[in-house]
Design an enzyme around this catalytic site. Structure first.
Site, PDB file in Angstrom:
ATOM      1  N   LYS A  55       0.690  -1.023  -0.023  1.00 14.60           N
ATOM      2  CA  LYS A  55      -0.029  -0.142  -0.080  1.00 14.60           C
ATOM      3  C   LYS A  55       0.882   1.237  -0.053  1.00 14.60           C
ATOM      4  CE  LYS A  55      -3.817   1.929   2.498  1.00 14.60           C
ATOM      5  NZ  LYS A  55      -4.819   1.795   3.706  1.00 14.60           N
ATOM      6  N   SER A 130      -9.744   1.432   2.907  1.00 12.79           N
ATOM      7  CA  SER A 130      -8.917   2.152   1.959  1.00 12.79           C
ATOM      8  C   SER A 130      -7.903   1.446   1.191  1.00 12.79           C
ATOM      9  CB  SER A 130      -8.362   3.078   2.805  1.00 12.79           C
ATOM     10  OG  SER A 130      -7.414   2.605   3.743  1.00 12.79           O
ATOM     11  N   SER A 154      -9.783  -0.951   6.980  1.00 15.93           N
ATOM     12  CA  SER A 154      -9.306  -0.694   5.598  1.00 15.93           C
ATOM     13  C   SER A 154      -8.666  -2.155   5.010  1.00 15.93           C
ATOM     14  CB  SER A 154      -8.540   0.392   5.651  1.00 15.93           C
ATOM     15  OG  SER A 154      -8.999   1.266   5.522  1.00 15.93           O
TER      16      SER A 154
HETATM   17  N1  GLN Z   1     -13.448   3.654   6.136  1.00 14.11           N
HETATM   18  C1  GLN Z   1     -12.543   3.966   7.238  1.00 14.11           C
HETATM   19  C2  GLN Z   1     -12.153   5.448   7.215  1.00 14.11           C
HETATM   20  O1  GLN Z   1     -12.450   6.211   6.309  1.00 14.11           O
HETATM   21  C3  GLN Z   1     -11.363   3.074   7.180  1.00 14.11           C
HETATM   22  C4  GLN Z   1     -10.199   3.567   7.370  1.00 14.11           C
HETATM   23  C5  GLN Z   1      -8.696   2.815   7.467  1.00 14.11           C
HETATM   24  O2  GLN Z   1      -9.025   1.708   8.056  1.00 14.11           O
HETATM   25  N2  GLN Z   1      -7.781   3.150   7.080  1.00 14.11           N
HETATM   26  O3  GLN Z   1     -11.655   6.212   8.219  1.00 14.11           O
END
Ligand code: GLN
Length: 464
Positions: A55, A130, A154
């Site tokens: 990532k 994400s 995420s």
């Molecule tokens: N959907 C969550 C957010 O938008 C997930 C974020 C994450 O785990 N990086 O904050």
């Protein structure tokens, strides 16, 4: 042989990327020189020649690390994250950096400054986020493993939407050194695998105490592979029934219920548990995560990293223009929300209250784990949604995280594994949440399940 494998992996990544947009950079030169070097090594290495996608918020020396943001579009990391260093020492080869929601804020990949990655099961749908790009890199068969990050689901949510295995470890299990901070008390590096075995091998290598991250824990790292086939007879799985109600898609509910029956048929004992405070998870998460983000993202100011806006007359104007032009709308929304909940007058009503409820969520889990070895819930309330369907409705997007965020708030480990397909052929994930440091139990449960009840289908876009 391993050299040809890496060449094939790079070819597949390059060939599929115009369709999938899962990689923000494909590091052909780096990967080829690494594999030539690795192939000469004579000592046995646990991940010799394993291709891995990473990532784009995990620092990789000499490679672009953009966090999916325009503000870091030209930023090259000058050191490796500890997880990357350990992967390299184990003989793995980083083949590229993957697409993500900007600064890991999002559940669909659509907030990436470089366009969304596409779900290989249906190119009109989101892969989740994400860490969507990493999920797609694995689901499309380009690599068997990828690193993602988790602040609130995420890794598990995109794993679920893409039909693969995803793991968020216990907070402190994997060093965060070199993971660009979003919300430090929640952030983790997580792992995607085509199977739980793929992820287990990587976890065994990257887990463990690191002097460079004071929040990494000095807890022994077991060999996760050695217990992966243990009999799961007699393991207890808790079901929090209150989480199977409102807002859950019927097809998801049916598939997850089926996974409970399947675990029962494998000898697991199913019991009822309660996590009453989990229903406040979204509210608490979006207060704490935004508060920490507003502070962490202060460092992106045009002076220290990446992009700097042109044409400013003084320092203050330069900061403002850089952040105005460099950050996308979701990141700005989070910074504003976070600044608000921390501001004097609102701090007690929001931030401090959220911290108290966070402690209650954690206590709920601790209580539940006196009754069971793992807790099972859906991973995501729906299958992959259409690109554009929720992008103008932040609240609908935030609600995608209902089942995942509470494990981050509590700091406990959790995995998502595929458990079925919807009538339109989209994957559905079931989630197992474990007690602190029980990654081995979760991986064992997932592996036995996968072997008995494989998904038995491949995405439309899949590298052969
Ligand atoms: N959907 C969550 C957010 O938008 C997930 C974020 C994450 O785990 N990086 O904050």
């Amino acid at each position: 042989m391993i050299i040809e494998e890496i060449e094939r992996t790079l070819d597949n990544a390059e060939r599929l990327n115009p369709q999938l947009n899962s990689f923000l950079s494909i590091e052909r030169e780096h990967a080829l020189s690494r594999i030539h070097e690795v192939s000469k090594q004579t000592q046995p290495k646990p991940l010799l020649g394993t291709a891995i996608a990473v990532k784009d918020n995990i620092c990789t020396r000499g490679m672009r690390t953009s966090c999916g943001s325009h503000i870091l579009h030209n930023y090259k990391a000058h050191y490796d994250a500890t997880a990357i260093k350990r992967l390299n020492e184990a003989g793995a080869v980083v083949i590229g950096k993957t697409n993500m929601d900007e600064f890991a804020m999002g559940s669909s990949n659509e907030s990436s400054a470089f366009g969304s990655a596409k779900n290989p099961w249906d190119l009109n749908r989101v892969p989740g986020g994400s860490s969507g790009g990493s999920a797609v890199a694995v689901a499309s068969g380009v690599v068997r493993v990828a690193l993602g990050s988790e602040t609130g689901g995420s890794v598990r949510q995109p794993a679920s939407l893409c039909g693969i295995f995803g793991l968020k470890p216990t907070y402190g299990r994997i060093s965060r050194y070199g993971l660009v901070a979003f919300a430090s008390s929640l952030d983790n590096i997580g792992i995607f695998g085509l199977t739980s075995l793929d992820a287990a091998r990587v976890l065994s290598v990257i887990a463990g105490r690191d002097e460079l991250d004071s929040t990494s824990a000095d807890v022994r790292v077991p060999d996760y592979e050695s217990t992966i086939n243990d009999d799961i007879k007699g393991k207890t799985i808790g079901i929090p029934r209150e989480l199977f109600g409102e807002g859950l898609d019927d097809q998801v509910r049916n598939a997850v219920e089926k996974s409970i029956d399947n675990f029962r048929s494998l000898g697991a004992e199913i019991v009822d548990v309660e996590i009453p405070y989990a229903k406040y998870g979204i509210a608490v998460y979006y207060i704490i995560a935004t508060a920490e983000a507003s502070s962490n993202l202060a460092r992106f100011d045009g002076v220290r990293y990446g992009f700097r806006a042109e044409g400013s007359h003084n320092l203050r104007e330069m900061y403002m223009k850089t952040r105005e032009e460099g950050f996308g709308p979701e990141v700005k929304r989070r910074i504003m929300l976070g600044t608000y909940v921390l501001s004097s007058g609102y701090y007690d009503a929001y931030y401090s209250k959220a911290q108290k409820v966070r402690a209650l969520v954690k206590a709920d889990y601790q209580k539940a784990f006196t009754k069971c070895d793992a807790i099972l819930t859906p991973t995501s309330p729906s299958t992959a949604f259409k690109i554009g369907e929720r992008s103008d409705d932040p609240l609908a997007m935030y609600l995608s995280d209902i089942y995942t965020v509470s494990a981050n708030l509590a700091g406990v480990p959790a995995v998502s594994l595929p458990c079925g397909l919807s009538s339109d052929g989209l994957p559905i994930g079931t989630q197992l949440i474990g007690n602190f440091w029980s990654e081995g139990t979760l991986i064992n449960l997932a592996n036995v399940y996968e072997n008995q009840f494989p998904l038995g289908a491949k995405p439309v876009v899949f590298a052969e």
